[in-house]
Design a protein around this motif. Structure first.
Motif, mmCIF file in Angstrom:
data_model
loop_
_atom_site.group_PDB
_atom_site.id
_atom_site.type_symbol
_atom_site.label_atom_id
_atom_site.label_comp_id
_atom_site.label_asym_id
_atom_site.label_seq_id
_atom_site.Cartn_x
_atom_site.Cartn_y
_atom_site.Cartn_z
ATOM 1 N N TYR A 60 32.753 -0.897 -12.948
ATOM 2 C CA TYR A 60 31.303 -0.712 -13.134
ATOM 3 C C TYR A 60 30.853 0.587 -12.500
ATOM 4 C CZ TYR A 60 31.002 -5.510 -14.804
ATOM 5 O OH TYR A 60 31.147 -6.657 -15.529
ATOM 6 N N ASN A 62 28.267 2.881 -10.728
ATOM 7 C CA ASN A 62 27.082 2.784 -9.887
ATOM 8 C C ASN A 62 26.412 4.161 -9.896
ATOM 9 O OD1 ASN A 62 25.365 2.988 -7.549
ATOM 10 N ND2 ASN A 62 26.270 1.059 -6.828
ATOM 11 N N ASP A 114 30.458 2.347 -17.412
ATOM 12 C CA ASP A 114 31.145 1.057 -17.331
ATOM 13 C C ASP A 114 32.404 1.119 -18.187
ATOM 14 O OD1 ASP A 114 29.053 0.256 -15.772
ATOM 15 O OD2 ASP A 114 28.106 -0.997 -17.305
ATOM 16 N N SER A 149 28.346 -2.848 -20.018
ATOM 17 C CA SER A 149 28.033 -4.201 -19.564
ATOM 18 C C SER A 149 26.908 -4.766 -20.436
ATOM 19 C CB SER A 149 27.559 -4.158 -18.110
ATOM 20 O OG SER A 149 26.969 -5.388 -17.761
ATOM 21 N N MET A 151 25.132 -7.380 -19.199
ATOM 22 C CA MET A 151 24.321 -8.200 -18.292
ATOM 23 C C MET A 151 22.875 -7.746 -18.256
ATOM 24 S SD MET A 151 26.598 -9.314 -15.058
ATOM 25 C CE MET A 151 27.537 -7.826 -14.878
ATOM 26 N N LEU A 152 21.987 -8.695 -17.987
ATOM 27 C CA LEU A 152 20.550 -8.459 -17.830
ATOM 28 C C LEU A 152 19.909 -7.892 -19.098
ATOM 29 C CD1 LEU A 152 20.607 -6.986 -14.185
ATOM 30 C CD2 LEU A 152 20.508 -9.383 -14.902
ATOM 31 N N GLU A 279 31.313 -11.567 -18.701
ATOM 32 C CA GLU A 279 30.524 -11.441 -17.463
ATOM 33 C C GLU A 279 29.830 -12.798 -17.255
ATOM 34 O OE1 GLU A 279 28.662 -7.858 -19.225
ATOM 35 O OE2 GLU A 279 29.428 -6.810 -17.465
ATOM 36 N N GLU A 304 23.346 -14.466 -12.729
ATOM 37 C CA GLU A 304 23.600 -13.232 -13.487
ATOM 38 C C GLU A 304 23.130 -12.006 -12.690
ATOM 39 O OE1 GLU A 304 21.907 -13.233 -17.447
ATOM 40 O OE2 GLU A 304 22.866 -11.334 -17.979
ATOM 41 N N GLN A 305 21.950 -12.138 -12.090
ATOM 42 C CA GLN A 305 21.409 -11.013 -11.303
ATOM 43 C C GLN A 305 22.314 -10.695 -10.110
ATOM 44 O OE1 GLN A 305 18.309 -9.117 -11.867
ATOM 45 N NE2 GLN A 305 19.519 -7.839 -10.486
ATOM 46 N N HIS A 308 25.721 -9.316 -11.205
ATOM 47 C CA HIS A 308 25.512 -7.926 -11.608
ATOM 48 C C HIS A 308 25.487 -6.999 -10.389
ATOM 49 C CE1 HIS A 308 22.730 -4.504 -12.171
ATOM 50 N NE2 HIS A 308 23.357 -4.364 -13.327
ATOM 51 N N ASP A 309 24.718 -7.384 -9.367
ATOM 52 C CA ASP A 309 24.578 -6.535 -8.181
ATOM 53 C C ASP A 309 25.890 -6.442 -7.400
ATOM 54 O OD1 ASP A 309 21.995 -6.244 -8.995
ATOM 55 O OD2 ASP A 309 21.116 -7.520 -7.444
ATOM 56 N N ARG A 312 28.575 -4.249 -9.418
ATOM 57 C CA ARG A 312 28.199 -2.838 -9.493
ATOM 58 C C ARG A 312 28.120 -2.181 -8.110
ATOM 59 N NH1 ARG A 312 26.906 -0.504 -14.066
ATOM 60 N NH2 ARG A 312 26.229 -2.205 -15.355
#
Ligand code: PMP
Length: 325
Positions: A60, A62, A114, A149, A151-152, A279, A304-305, A308-309, A312
């Protein structure tokens, strides 16, 4: 009706290398080689796929730190070694050699987004599938490529219960990440797509929930998360282990490994898929039974949040799982 999965294929297919769009290097036969130089003869097609085992690993990007975090690579390479052992393949390379090669490949392919790492171990001699192998050396090929990704993004999948059954430990062990196992996944995905679903849930030999074609399954009922045990005909998923830990230790959600019935999928408050590719993917409906409000439920959203954090590198927790490139 939901959009058939086939309609989404072009976007997904675009993530695969093509003659016009491929990384500069891959890793093969123990060294980094230019993409165009990594060729084999056409007659090697076929039996080299039998016993081939692989891994899919994500990295991932950042943006704040301007660096890539490779997620859980040690666990993936440990599983690759276990898959090789199961098909009686010896490895010319240690897990650490493959890990260092992956990091160098990400760096030299200048990936600043990613990405996905794909090591594949196979018998290069193409031994016919009906002949015995015992402690024979394999060869390893590894590619890296961009993979965004999901996600979100607010996505939630419509699933069916597949009419296909999951392969089982005494026929084609799902525990080994063999390419041949994915013919079972392909039957399932194709049936789901033709019938207008995004993907499917597969039942095992006993008629209990196993997994999806590419990810493990969790349901949430009355605030408790449930997932089938590793003996239910599932891949021993790395994400599944981490999700159980995050649910219990970070989110205070009790988590149980036990058989899950098909009809529990219909009445669950929430459900989601998890895996390196998936994911955390919320499930909106199963066999057109809408789960909750038909979008990510509250526990799934919090998971999920946080996931994700963590992956990453925005959250300091689980730093031991992130390898910085
Ligand atoms: N089940 C199957 C069939 C898979 O292909 C995957 C993806 N590797 C998973 C589960 C999830 O495993 P992991 O979390 O290790 O990626």
């Amino acid at each position: 009706m939901t959009t058939p999965r086939a309609d989404r294929m072009p976007k997904e297919a675009a993530m695969y290398p093509s003659p016009q769009n491929h990384p500069a290097y891959l890793w093969w036969q123990g060294r980094q080689v230019a993409w165009d130089e990594a060729t084999v003869h056409v007659t090697s097609l076929g039996w080299t796929g039998i016993s081939a085992v692989f891994e899919g690993i994500r990295a991932y990007w950042n943006a704040e730190q301007q660096r890539l975090h490779v997620f859980a690579i040690d666990a993936h390479l440990k599983r690759l070694a276990q898959s090789m052992k199961l098909v009686r393949m010896t490895s010319p390379y240690s897990s650490d050699e493959i890990k260092q090669a992956a990091i160098k490949l990400l760096r030299d392919n200048e990936l600043q987004e990613d990405s996905y790492i794909f090591p594949l171990a196979y018998f290069p001699s193409g031994i016919p599938g009906y002949l015995a192998v015992y402690e024979q050396p394999g060869e390893v090929m590894m590619t890296t490529r961009p993979r965004e990704s999901s996600m979100l993004t607010g996505r939630a999948l419509h699933c069916n219960i597949s009419s296909w059954r999951r392969i089982s430990d005494n026929t084609m062990p799902p525990r080994a990440k063999m390419t041949t196992n994915y013919q079972n996944s392909r039957f399932v995905s194709t049936e789901a797509s033709i019938n207008g679903y995004d993907t499917a849930i597969i039942l095992n030999d006993q008629g209990k929930v196993a997994e999806s074609p590419y990810a493990c399954v969790f349901i949430v009922r009355d605030g408790v998360a449930y997932t089938p045990p590793v003996t239910a005909g599932v891949l021993e998923s790395i994400t599944r282990d981490i999700v159980m830990q995050i649910l219990q230790e970070e989110l205070g959600v009790p988590c149980r490994e036990r058989d899950v019935d098909r009809t529990e999928m219909y009445i669950a408050d929430e459900a989601f898929l998890c895996g390196t590719f998936a994911e955390i993917t919320p499930i909106a409906s199963v066999d057109r039974y809408t789960l909750g409000s038909g979008s990510a439920g509250p526990i799934t959203s919090r998971l999920e949040q946080l996931f994700h954090d963590v992956v990453r590198g925005r959250d300091d927790r689980y730093s031991e799982l992130r390898t910085i490139v």
